[in-house]
Scaffold this motif. Structure first.
Motif, PDB file in Angstrom:
ATOM      1  N   SER A  26       0.826  -1.201   0.000  1.00 51.93           N
ATOM      2  CA  SER A  26       0.000   0.000   0.000  1.00 51.93           C
ATOM      3  C   SER A  26       0.862   1.254   0.000  1.00 51.93           C
ATOM      4  N   LEU A  48      -2.498  -2.170  -7.052  1.00 49.00           N
ATOM      5  CA  LEU A  48      -2.708  -2.935  -5.824  1.00 49.00           C
ATOM      6  C   LEU A  48      -3.577  -4.163  -6.066  1.00 49.00           C
ATOM      7  N   THR A 243      -3.461  -4.174   2.815  1.00 50.44           N
ATOM      8  CA  THR A 243      -3.271  -2.984   1.972  1.00 50.44           C
ATOM      9  C   THR A 243      -4.388  -1.972   2.191  1.00 50.44           C
ATOM     10  N   ALA A 247      -3.901   1.755   3.564  1.00 47.03           N
ATOM     11  CA  ALA A 247      -4.336   2.884   2.739  1.00 47.03           C
ATOM     12  C   ALA A 247      -5.215   3.838   3.542  1.00 47.03           C
ATOM     13  N   ASN A 259      -9.075  -0.650  -4.391  1.00 48.51           N
ATOM     14  CA  ASN A 259      -8.324  -1.888  -4.233  1.00 48.51           C
ATOM     15  C   ASN A 259      -9.272  -3.075  -4.109  1.00 48.51           C
TER      16      ASN A 259
END
Length: 344
Positions: A26, A48, A243, A247, A259
Motif C-alpha cells: 500500500s 494494488l 493494503t 491505505a 483496491n
C-alpha cells in the motif's frame, strides 16, 4: 502428510507473511503513484488489485490444474464477499466520517457498477450452462474477460477525465505520515524492486496456502467447497485486508475502496486461466450451490456499498457507517448459507 494442528500452524505462518507483504504494497503504491502522476483510485484499481490478487491466481489455477473445480470456483467467488467485508473493517479505522463518504470522484461508483454487472453475468453463464468455444475456454468466461477489459478502460478514462476537476481532498494530513515520507523518498528503481519482492512473497505463500488448505479440507471433514469459500478465501484475502487498512491509515480512501473493487473484478478475470487449464471442459459448468450463493452475496454487498458511495451522509454506529454494518450482517449470513450447502 502433516497432522491437522501442524497444518493449521503452517497456515497461520503463511498468512502472516502475506499480511506483511500486503502492508508494504500500500505504501509502495502511494509512492509509485506520486512518482508517475497516477491517482489513488487507479493505483488501487490496477496496481494494488493486480498484486494482491496473486494468491487467488495461484490457488485457483493450482486447484484447476489438479481438477478440483469446487475449490477453484469457491475460492474465487467466496473471496468476493469476504474482500468486500474488508471495507467494513477499514470503515472502523477511518476518522471523521464513514469510509464511503470520502471519495469525491465517480470512479469508485463506476467500479462498483461494473462489478455488479460482471457478477450477474457470471451467475447467468452458470445458470444457462457455459460451452467451450476455443482452447477449452467457455464462451461465458471469454465474455467476462472482455467485460473486465472494457471496465478497466472506461474506469481509467473516467478518472483521467475527472483529473482536472477540483475536488475536496480526502484528508488534510495525507503525506505527513512518517512511513509515507520514507517510501516517497525512495527512487523509482527501489520502489519497483520492493514491489517485486512483496509480490514474490505473496506468490510463493499463495502456492503453499492452497496445499495446506486442501490438507485441512481433507482432515477436518468440512469439504473443499466450504473450505474454499471460507478458510482459503479468507487467507488469500489477507493482502487486500492489509493494503486496505494501510491505505486508510494514510488517508488514501479512494485507493482503499478501489483496491477491493478492483481485486474482485480481477478475481473474475482469473476464470480465464483457470478455465484454460481445467481439463474436463468449461469450468463454470462445475459451479454448484456454493458458487451460486457466493456470487449472489457478492452482488448484494457490492450494491450496498454502491448506495453508500452515492449517499454521502450516513449515520455511524459502533464507529462504522450503516452500509458497512449491513455488509457485515450479509457476510455473516453468507457464511451460514455456505455452510448449509457445503459439499464434499
Amino acid at each position: 502428510m502433516l497432522p491437522l494442528y501442524a497444518n493449521l500452524v503452517a497456515f497461520a505462518a503463511l498468512a502472516a507473511a502475506v499480511w506483511f507483504a500486503g502492508t508494504r504494497l500500500s505504501y509502495l503504491a502511494d509512492a509509485l503513484g506520486a512518482r508517475i502522476g497516477v491517482g489513488h483510485a487507479i493505483m488501487g484499481f490496477l496496481f494494488l488489485a493486480a498484486l494482491t490478487e496473486l494468491p487467488e491466481l495461484v490457488t485457483t489455477v493450482a486447484a484447476a490444474v489438479q481438477g478440483d473445480a469446487a475449490l477453484a470456483l469457491n475460492n474465487m467467488f467466496g473471496g468476493i464477499t469476504m474482500q468486500t467485508a474488508i471495507l467494513a473493517v477499514a470503515d472502523a479505522v477511518a476518522v471523521g466520517a464513514t469510509l464511503t463518504a470520502f471519495p469525491r470522484k465517480p470512479t469508485t461508483m463506476l467500479e462498483a457498477a461494473f462489478l455488479i454487472l460482471l457478477l450477474a453475468g457470471t451467475l447467468l453463464a452458470i445458470q444457462l450452462g457455459d460451452t467451450v468455444v476455443v482452447l477449452k475456454i467457455g464462451g461465458g468466461v471469454l465474455l467476462l474477460a472482455l467485460g473486465y477489459a472494457l471496465a478497466a478502460y472506461l474506469v481509467t478514462a473516467q478518472d483521467e477525465d475527472d483529473a482536472g476537476r477540483p475536488v475536496a481532498r480526502e484528508a488534510p494530513k495525507h503525506g505527513q505520515d512518517r512511513w509515507v515520507q520514507q517510501f516517497r523518498a525512495l527512487s523509482l528503481r527501489e520502489l519497483a524492486l520492493q514491489s517485486a519482492g512483496a509480490a514474490l512473497v505473496i506468490l510463493v505463500c499463495g502456492v503453499l496456502l492452497v496445499e495446506v488448505a486442501q490438507a485441512i479440507a481433507d482432515q477436518s471433514g468440512l469439504g473443499s467447497s466450504f473450505v474454499g469459500a471460507t478458510l482459503l478465501a479468507t487467507s488469500t484475502s489477507l493482502p487486500e485486508l492489509s493494503t486496505t487498512i494501510a491505505a486508510v491509515r494514510m488517508h488514501a480512501y479512494s485507493m482503499a475502496i478501489s483496491n477491493i473493487f478492483g481485486s474482485n473484478l480481477i478475481m473474475l478475470l482469473v476464470l480465464l486461466p483457470a478455465d484454460l487449464l481445467y481439463r474436463d471442459g468449461a469450468i463454470l459448468r462445475e459451479a454448484g450451490p456454493s458458487a451460486r450463493l457466493a456470487l449472489l452475496f457478492g452482488i448484494l454487498v457490492t450494491a450496498v456499498y454502491l448506495i453508500g458511495l452515492i449517499i454521502k451522509k450516513k449515520p455511524r454506529y459502533f464507529g462504522m457507517g450503516v452500509d458497512s454494518i449491513t455488509v457485515l450482517v450479509l457476510y455473516a449470513i453468507s457464511l451460514v448459507a455456505l455452510y448449509s450447502v457445503r459439499g464434499p
